[in-house]
Design an enzyme around this catalytic site. Structure first.
Site, PDB file in Angstrom:
ATOM      1  N   CYS A   1       0.826  -1.213   0.000  1.00  0.00           N
ATOM      2  CA  CYS A   1       0.000   0.000   0.000  1.00  0.00           C
ATOM      3  C   CYS A   1       0.854   1.255   0.000  1.00  0.00           C
ATOM      4  CB  CYS A   1      -0.926  -0.022   1.215  1.00  0.00           C
ATOM      5  SG  CYS A   1      -1.915   1.460   1.392  1.00  0.00           S
TER       6      CYS A   1
ATOM      7  N   CYS B   1      -0.341   4.069   2.283  1.00  0.00           N
ATOM      8  CA  CYS B   1      -0.029   3.860   3.704  1.00  0.00           C
ATOM      9  C   CYS B   1       1.450   4.092   3.998  1.00  0.00           C
ATOM     10  CB  CYS B   1      -0.357   2.427   4.129  1.00  0.00           C
ATOM     11  SG  CYS B   1      -1.875   1.755   3.481  1.00  0.00           S
ATOM     12  N   ASP B   2       2.317   3.566   3.150  1.00  0.00           N
ATOM     13  CA  ASP B   2       3.730   3.470   3.522  1.00  0.00           C
ATOM     14  C   ASP B   2       4.680   4.351   2.708  1.00  0.00           C
ATOM     15  OD1 ASP B   2       2.968   1.553   5.368  1.00  0.00           O
ATOM     16  OD2 ASP B   2       3.193  -0.100   3.967  1.00  0.00           O
TER      17      ASP B   2
END
Ligand code: NAP
Length: 310
Positions: free
Chosen positions: A134, A137-138
């Protein structure tokens, strides 16, 4: 068979646990069948920085623990086993967990989706340590880093383009010479000077002890192997909705995601609702999954009220 529950929630991650908090606070005494591997995709991430309310960020597993604790606080009951079959052909609906069958007047399905993995020897070990599924997200953890992205579809293009905000260089590794992505996404990726393409290539393994240091790549035409140095590897080879159990019982999109009616979480069977990634292949965020868990709980409450007070 046990007495019929007001609501059985299948799945114990963002959507399911939010549905539990709401239905528990509505005095519906929910039963959550969370499965052996509860917590969903956030269990595979490290820091979550985009979940509102946590300005310093929070670890994915810790966030899930907090969701669960909050659901427990209002009396949610949990069964930590996997559902083995369901029967939505008659009311009350039956949910079988190994050797026990529960029945429910309503069911909320929140079984999520799983990111497809490559199945490499060191992929799982380095998950959250440079390997990610993701970018939203990261991505921010990879400032000025070199990153590899694997896949040739719209997700891979989107992730690669997004990652150029942080990375010094993004190498898109694809197993063919042609992308599957839509033309517009392809063009955007081709135009981006930070994105390089490694064609006809598959990844043999991820390298690194405690953190990703590179990937071992093989050109499938020449069989030559080489090492691509990078600090991150983003897998963007698609997701699989966890809907196997519901085949033949609930209507699905051709890609296997559950169909819900517009502006509601209602599935093709009255009283069976679906929330989170199991019905969402567009947004796929923890916060949107939680939001749709809340919607499902409210839909469920209204449905129960209507059948009791027609
Ligand atoms: P996808 O379209 O199924 O693409 C998956 C890609 O991963 C393909 O290029 C495939 O290669 C590759 N792949 C699959 N398994 C692999 C493996 N084991 N090893 C190496 N490569 C592998 O999945 P997606 O990109 O996640 O998109 C899913 C759906 O969401 C699509 O309908 C897409 O249009 C949509 N979507 C749209 C947007 C947007 O419009 N902004 C953004 C994201 C997703 P091959 O091409 O060789 O099969």
């Amino acid at each position: 068979m046990s007495h019929a529950e007001n609501v059985i929630i299948v799945g114990g991650a963002c959507a399911g646990l939010t549905a539990a908090i709401y239905t528990a606070r509505a005095n519906l005494n929910p039963l959550v069948i969370e499965g052996y591997q509860s917590g969903g995709q956030l269990m595979l991430t490290t820091e979550v920085e985009n979940y509102p309310g946590f300005p310093e960020g929070i670890l994915g597993p810790e966030l899930m623990q907090k969701f669960r604790k909050q659901a427990e606080r209002f009396g949610t009951r949990f069964v930590t086993k996997d559902v083995t079959s369901v029967d939505f052909s008659k009311k009350p609906y039956a949910i079988t967990v190994e050797d026990k069958t529960y029945s429910g007047h309503t069911v909320i399905i929140a079984t999520g989706a799983s990111a497809k993995m490559l199945g490499l020897p060191n992929e799982s070990r380095l998950m959250g340590k440079g390997v990610s599924t993701c970018a939203t997200c990261d991505g921010a953890f990879f400032k000025n880093s070199k990153i590899g992205v694997v896949g040739g579809g719209d997700s891979a293009m989107e992730e690669a383009i997004f990652l150029t905000k942080f990375a010094s260089e993004v190498t898109l590794i694809h197993r063919r010479k042609e992308l599957r992505a839509s033309k517009i996404m392809q063009e955007r990726a081709f135009k981006n000077k930070k994105i390089k393409f490694l064609w006809d290539s598959t990844i043999i393994d991820v390298l690194g002890k405690d953190q990703v240091s590179g990937v071992l790549v093989q050109n499938i035409l020449t069989q030559k192997t080489s090492t691509l140095e990078c600090e991150g590897l983003f897998l963007a080879i698609g997701h699989t909705p966890n809907t196997e159990l519901f085949k033949g019982q609930l209507k699905m999109h051709p890609n296997g995601y559950l169909i819900t009616t517009l502006a509601s979480t209602q599935t093709s069977v009255p009283g069976v609702f679906a929330a989170g990634d199991v019905q969402d292949f567009t947004f796929r965020q923890a916060v949107t999954a939680a939001g749709s868990g809340c919607q499902a709980a409210i839909d469920c409450e209204r449905y129960l009220h209507e059948i009791e007070h027609p």
